[in-house]
Design an enzyme around this catalytic site. Structure first.
Site, PDB file in Angstrom:
ATOM      1  N   ALA A 173       0.839  -1.201   0.000  1.00  0.00           N
ATOM      2  CA  ALA A 173       0.000   0.000   0.000  1.00  0.00           C
ATOM      3  C   ALA A 173       0.873   1.250   0.000  1.00  0.00           C
ATOM      4  CB  ALA A 173      -0.938  -0.017   1.200  1.00  0.00           C
TER       5      ALA A 173
ATOM      6  N   THR B   9       0.541   3.664  -3.156  1.00  0.00           N
ATOM      7  CA  THR B   9      -0.109   4.668  -4.011  1.00  0.00           C
ATOM      8  C   THR B   9      -1.230   5.423  -3.300  1.00  0.00           C
ATOM      9  OG1 THR B   9       0.389   3.261  -5.890  1.00  0.00           O
ATOM     10  CG2 THR B   9      -1.318   4.921  -6.235  1.00  0.00           C
TER      11      THR B   9
ATOM     12  N   ALA C 297      -0.442  10.765  -5.101  1.00  0.00           N
ATOM     13  CA  ALA C 297       0.936  10.237  -5.082  1.00  0.00           C
ATOM     14  C   ALA C 297       0.963   8.888  -5.788  1.00  0.00           C
ATOM     15  CB  ALA C 297       1.432  10.090  -3.637  1.00  0.00           C
TER      16      ALA C 297
ATOM     17  N   PHE D 139      -5.992   2.077  -5.423  1.00  0.00           N
ATOM     18  CA  PHE D 139      -5.550   1.080  -6.414  1.00  0.00           C
ATOM     19  C   PHE D 139      -4.663   0.002  -5.775  1.00  0.00           C
ATOM     20  CE2 PHE D 139      -6.595   4.627  -9.331  1.00  0.00           C
ATOM     21  CZ  PHE D 139      -7.527   3.936 -10.102  1.00  0.00           C
TER      22      PHE D 139
ATOM     23  N   GLY E 141      12.399  -5.387  -7.932  1.00  0.00           N
ATOM     24  CA  GLY E 141      12.048  -6.804  -8.151  1.00  0.00           C
ATOM     25  C   GLY E 141      10.623  -6.934  -8.678  1.00  0.00           C
TER      26      GLY E 141
ATOM     27  N   GLU F 225       2.946  -0.523 -10.983  1.00  0.00           N
ATOM     28  CA  GLU F 225       4.336  -0.683 -10.518  1.00  0.00           C
ATOM     29  C   GLU F 225       5.267   0.329 -11.213  1.00  0.00           C
ATOM     30  OE1 GLU F 225       5.961  -3.989  -8.888  1.00  0.00           O
ATOM     31  OE2 GLU F 225       4.043  -4.890  -8.348  1.00  0.00           O
TER      32      GLU F 225
HETATM   33  N1  CAA Z   1      16.808   1.029  -4.360  1.00  0.00           N
HETATM   34  C1  CAA Z   1      17.160   1.534  -3.154  1.00  0.00           C
HETATM   35  N2  CAA Z   1      16.974   2.821  -2.818  1.00  0.00           N
HETATM   36  C2  CAA Z   1      16.435   3.644  -3.731  1.00  0.00           C
HETATM   37  C3  CAA Z   1      16.067   3.196  -5.010  1.00  0.00           C
HETATM   38  C4  CAA Z   1      16.269   1.819  -5.318  1.00  0.00           C
HETATM   39  N3  CAA Z   1      15.923   1.306  -6.495  1.00  0.00           N
HETATM   40  N4  CAA Z   1      15.559   4.223  -5.706  1.00  0.00           N
HETATM   41  C5  CAA Z   1      15.595   5.290  -4.899  1.00  0.00           C
HETATM   42  N5  CAA Z   1      16.131   4.933  -3.700  1.00  0.00           N
HETATM   43  C6  CAA Z   1      16.310   5.788  -2.520  1.00  0.00           C
HETATM   44  C7  CAA Z   1      17.663   6.417  -2.468  1.00  0.00           C
HETATM   45  O1  CAA Z   1      18.033   6.542  -1.117  1.00  0.00           O
HETATM   46  C8  CAA Z   1      17.411   7.792  -3.042  1.00  0.00           C
HETATM   47  O2  CAA Z   1      18.302   8.704  -2.538  1.00  0.00           O
HETATM   48  P1  CAA Z   1      19.734   8.905  -3.281  1.00  0.00           P
HETATM   49  O3  CAA Z   1      19.395   9.345  -4.689  1.00  0.00           O
HETATM   50  O4  CAA Z   1      20.344   9.939  -2.449  1.00  0.00           O
HETATM   51  O5  CAA Z   1      20.436   7.591  -3.258  1.00  0.00           O
HETATM   52  C9  CAA Z   1      16.002   8.104  -2.541  1.00  0.00           C
HETATM   53  O6  CAA Z   1      15.340   6.833  -2.519  1.00  0.00           O
HETATM   54  C10 CAA Z   1      15.219   9.058  -3.392  1.00  0.00           C
HETATM   55  O7  CAA Z   1      15.232   8.582  -4.720  1.00  0.00           O
HETATM   56  P2  CAA Z   1      14.804   9.504  -5.941  1.00  0.00           P
HETATM   57  O8  CAA Z   1      15.523  10.805  -5.824  1.00  0.00           O
HETATM   58  O9  CAA Z   1      14.992   8.709  -7.187  1.00  0.00           O
HETATM   59  O10 CAA Z   1      13.248   9.760  -5.629  1.00  0.00           O
HETATM   60  P3  CAA Z   1      12.159  10.540  -6.445  1.00  0.00           P
HETATM   61  O11 CAA Z   1      11.218  11.173  -5.504  1.00  0.00           O
HETATM   62  O12 CAA Z   1      12.802  11.394  -7.499  1.00  0.00           O
HETATM   63  O13 CAA Z   1      11.279   9.349  -7.137  1.00  0.00           O
HETATM   64  C11 CAA Z   1      10.603   7.814  -8.845  1.00  0.00           C
HETATM   65  C12 CAA Z   1      11.741   8.521  -8.068  1.00  0.00           C
HETATM   66  C13 CAA Z   1      11.370   6.808  -9.671  1.00  0.00           C
HETATM   67  C14 CAA Z   1       9.822   8.750  -9.743  1.00  0.00           C
HETATM   68  C15 CAA Z   1       9.647   7.134  -7.837  1.00  0.00           C
HETATM   69  O14 CAA Z   1       8.783   8.066  -7.213  1.00  0.00           O
HETATM   70  C16 CAA Z   1       8.828   6.055  -8.468  1.00  0.00           C
HETATM   71  O15 CAA Z   1       9.283   4.943  -8.672  1.00  0.00           O
HETATM   72  N6  CAA Z   1       7.520   6.320  -8.783  1.00  0.00           N
HETATM   73  C17 CAA Z   1       6.592   5.309  -9.210  1.00  0.00           C
HETATM   74  C18 CAA Z   1       5.927   4.663  -8.033  1.00  0.00           C
HETATM   75  C19 CAA Z   1       5.488   3.260  -8.310  1.00  0.00           C
HETATM   76  O16 CAA Z   1       6.133   2.502  -8.998  1.00  0.00           O
HETATM   77  N7  CAA Z   1       4.369   2.890  -7.719  1.00  0.00           N
HETATM   78  C20 CAA Z   1       3.882   1.565  -7.840  1.00  0.00           C
HETATM   79  C21 CAA Z   1       2.888   1.290  -6.770  1.00  0.00           C
HETATM   80  S1  CAA Z   1       2.739  -0.402  -6.377  1.00  0.00           S
HETATM   81  C22 CAA Z   1       1.848  -1.126  -7.580  1.00  0.00           C
HETATM   82  O17 CAA Z   1       1.483  -0.574  -8.570  1.00  0.00           O
HETATM   83  C23 CAA Z   1       1.659  -2.562  -7.296  1.00  0.00           C
HETATM   84  C24 CAA Z   1       0.408  -3.120  -7.750  1.00  0.00           C
HETATM   85  O18 CAA Z   1      -0.541  -3.062  -7.052  1.00  0.00           O
HETATM   86  C25 CAA Z   1       0.364  -3.840  -9.043  1.00  0.00           C
END
Ligand code: CAA
Length: 370
Positions: free
Chosen positions: A117, A119, A123, A149, A234, A354
Site C-alpha cells: 500500500a 499509491t 501520489a 488502487f 524486483g 508498478e
Molecule cells: N533502491 C534503493 N533505494 C532507492 C532506489 C532503489 N531502487 N531508488 C531510490 N532509492 C532511494 C535512495 O536513497 C534515493 O536517494 P539517493 O538518490 O540519495 O540515493 C532516494 O530513494 C530518493 O530517490 P529519488 O531521488 O529517485 O526519488 P524521487 O522522488 O525522485 O522518485 C521515482 C523517483 C522513480 C519517480 C519514484 O517516485 C517512483 O518509482 N515512482 C513510481 C511509483 C510506483 O512505482 N508505484 C507503484 C505502486 S505499487 C503497484 O502498482 C503494485 C500493484 O498493485 C500492481
C-alpha cells in the site's frame, strides 16, 4: 537450443506451462481456486528460502512461473507477483526475526496473501508525495490516510503500508509498517471496475486512527522510501514477466488462427506474415531483457535499470502484440469473449502499475546519467 535459459529453466518452464494449461481457470471471480492450486505446489513462496516455508528457488525460476501463469490467467499472475515480490519480500529483506517468524511461513505457503500500500490519489508516479501520516504514540504509531488502487485490497491478510512521519523531510520522512487485515481502523473500499484484470481485486484502503504496534514497524523510521523503491525493482521484473505471458498468449493465439485459416484453404498474406515475424522477434528480445534483469537480481546486484528496461519493453510489447493480433484476426477477434480482447484489456494495466512506463524511462535515464 535455447540461448538464455539453462536446462533447469527449460524444465521449469515446461512444469509451469503444464500447471497453468491444465489447472488454472479463466472465470470472472477472484481466482481463489487458482491461488489454492498454486499454493499446494509451493508456487506462492517460490523464491522464499526453505527455512521460512518457501521453495528456495531462484528469482529467474519465479519469473518463469509468473510468465506461464499470466499466459493463461494474468489476474492470477498479478496477484501472485504482488503477493511475492512486494507482499512477502518486504519481510524477508527488511523484517526482524520476530516478523519473519510471524509472517513468512504463512505467506510462503499461501495461507496468507500479501499486498503493498504505497499509491495515493495525489501520489501515484510521484510516490514521495504521499500524505498518509504516522504519528508516534505510546507503544507504537497511529496511521491516518487513504491508499488507492491496492492490488488484492480487501482480500489480502497483510499489507506493507507507507506513511510519512515528517513531510518536511521528504523521502527521508517515510516509514514502512506491517498492517494485518483485521486491524481496527483498516477499511477496504469496493473493488474498482477496471477495463481489465477483472479477477484481481483493486480497492481503496482507508487508515483511520489505525494503531500499529512498535513491533510492526518495518525497518527504521525514515527508511520507508528506499524500502519501497528497492522492492519495486524486483516487482517490476514480475510485471515484465506478466507482459511476456500476455504477449506470448496473443502471438500463440494468432499463429493457431492463421494455421486454421490455411487449413481451410486461405493463404496467409505477406503483410500478415511480416507482422507476425516482427512480433515474434520482439517477443524473444523482451524475454532476454526480462531474464537478464532476473539474473542480475539473482546475482544480488542492484537491478533498477535492468528491471525498468524489462518492464517498459515487455509491457509495451504486450499491448502492441494484442493490438496487432486483433488487427490480424479481424472482426472475430474484437468480440468481447475472444481471448485477444481479454489480453488487450489485461495488458493495458501492465504499462501503468508498478510505475508507469514513463517512470521506467526516468529510472533508466537517471541510472545512465549517474
Ligand atoms: N533502491 C534503493 N533505494 C532507492 C532506489 C532503489 N531502487 N531508488 C531510490 N532509492 C532511494 C535512495 O536513497 C534515493 O536517494 P539517493 O538518490 O540519495 O540515493 C532516494 O530513494 C530518493 O530517490 P529519488 O531521488 O529517485 O526519488 P524521487 O522522488 O525522485 O522518485 C521515482 C523517483 C522513480 C519517480 C519514484 O517516485 C517512483 O518509482 N515512482 C513510481 C511509483 C510506483 O512505482 N508505484 C507503484 C505502486 S505499487 C503497484 O502498482 C503494485 C500493484 O498493485 C500492481
Amino acid at each position: 537450443m535455447s540461448f538464455g535459459l539453462a536446462e533447469k529453466g527449460l524444465k521449469k518452464r515446461e512444469e509451469f506451462r503444464h500447471f497453468a494449461e491444465n489447472e488454472l481457470d479463466t472465470g470472472d471471480q477472484f481466482p481463489r481456486d487458482n491461488l489454492q492450486k498454486a499454493a499446494e505446489r509451493g508456487y506462492l513462496g517460490y523464491p522464499i528460502p526453505e527455512q521460512w516455508g518457501g521453495q528456495g528457488e531462484d528469482f529467474l525460476s519465479y519469473i518463469l512461473l509468473i510468465e506461464e501463469i499470466s499466459r493463461i490467467c494474468s489476474s492470477t499472475g498479478v496477484i501472485t507477483a504482488v503477493h511475492t515480490s512486494v507482499g512477502t519480500f518486504p519481510i524477508l529483506y527488511f523484517g526482524t526475526d520476530e516478523q519473519k517468524k510471524r509472517y513468512l511461513p504463512g505467506l510462503a505457503q499461501g495461507k496468507m496473501l500479501g499486498a503493498f500500500a504505497l499509491t495515493e490519489a495525489g501520489a501515484g508516479s510521484d510516490a514521495a508525495a504521499l500524505t498518509t501520516t504516522a504519528v508516534a504514540v505510546d507503544g507504537g504509531y497511529r496511521l491516518n490516510g487513504c491508499k488507492v488502487f491496492i492490488t488484492s485490497g480487501g482480500q489480502a491478510d497483510l499489507y506493507t503500508v507507507f506513511a510519512t512521519m515528517d513531510s518536511k523531510k521528504g523521502v527521508k520522512g517515510i516509514t514502512a509498517f506491517l498492517v494485518e487485515k483485521d486491524s481496527p481502523g483498516l477499511i477496504a473500499g469496493k473493488p474498482e471496475k477496471k477495463m481489465g484484470l477483472n479477477r484481481s481485486n483493486t480497492t481503496e484502503l482507508r487508515l483511520e486512527d489505525l494503531f500499529v504496534p512498535m513491533s510492526s514497524r518495518l525497518g527504521q523510521e525514515g527508511d520507508g522510501f528506499a524500502i519501497a523503491m528497492s522492492l519495486l525493482d524486483g516487482g517490476r521484473i514480475g510485471i515484465a514477466a506478466q507482459g511476456l505471458g500476455l504477449a506470448g498468449a496473443s502471438i500463440d493465439y494468432t499463429i493457431r488462427y492463421m494455421k486454421e485459416q490455411e487449413e481451410g484453404g486461405k493463404t496467409t498474406e505477406q503483410g500478415v506474415s511480416f507482422a507476425l515475424a516482427d512480433l515474434a522477434a520482439r517477443f524473444e528480445a523482451a524475454r532476454l531483457l526480462v531474464y537478464r534483469a532476473a539474473a542480475v537480481k539473482d546475482a544480488g546486484e542492484r537491478c533498477s535499470k535492468e528491471a525498468s528496461m524489462a518492464k517498459m519493453f515487455a509491457t509495451d510489447l504486450a499491448v502492441d502484440a494484442a493490438t496487432r493480433c486483433i488487427d490480424l484476426c479481424g472482426l472475430n477477434a474484437s468480440r468481447q469473449d475472444n481471448p485477444l480482447t481479454r489480453y488487450f484489456c489485461d495488458a493495458k494495466a501492465t504499462q501503468i502499475y508498478e510505475g508507469s512506463n514513463q517512470i521506467q524511462r526516468i529510472v533508466i535515464s537517471r541510472q545512465l546519467l549517474k
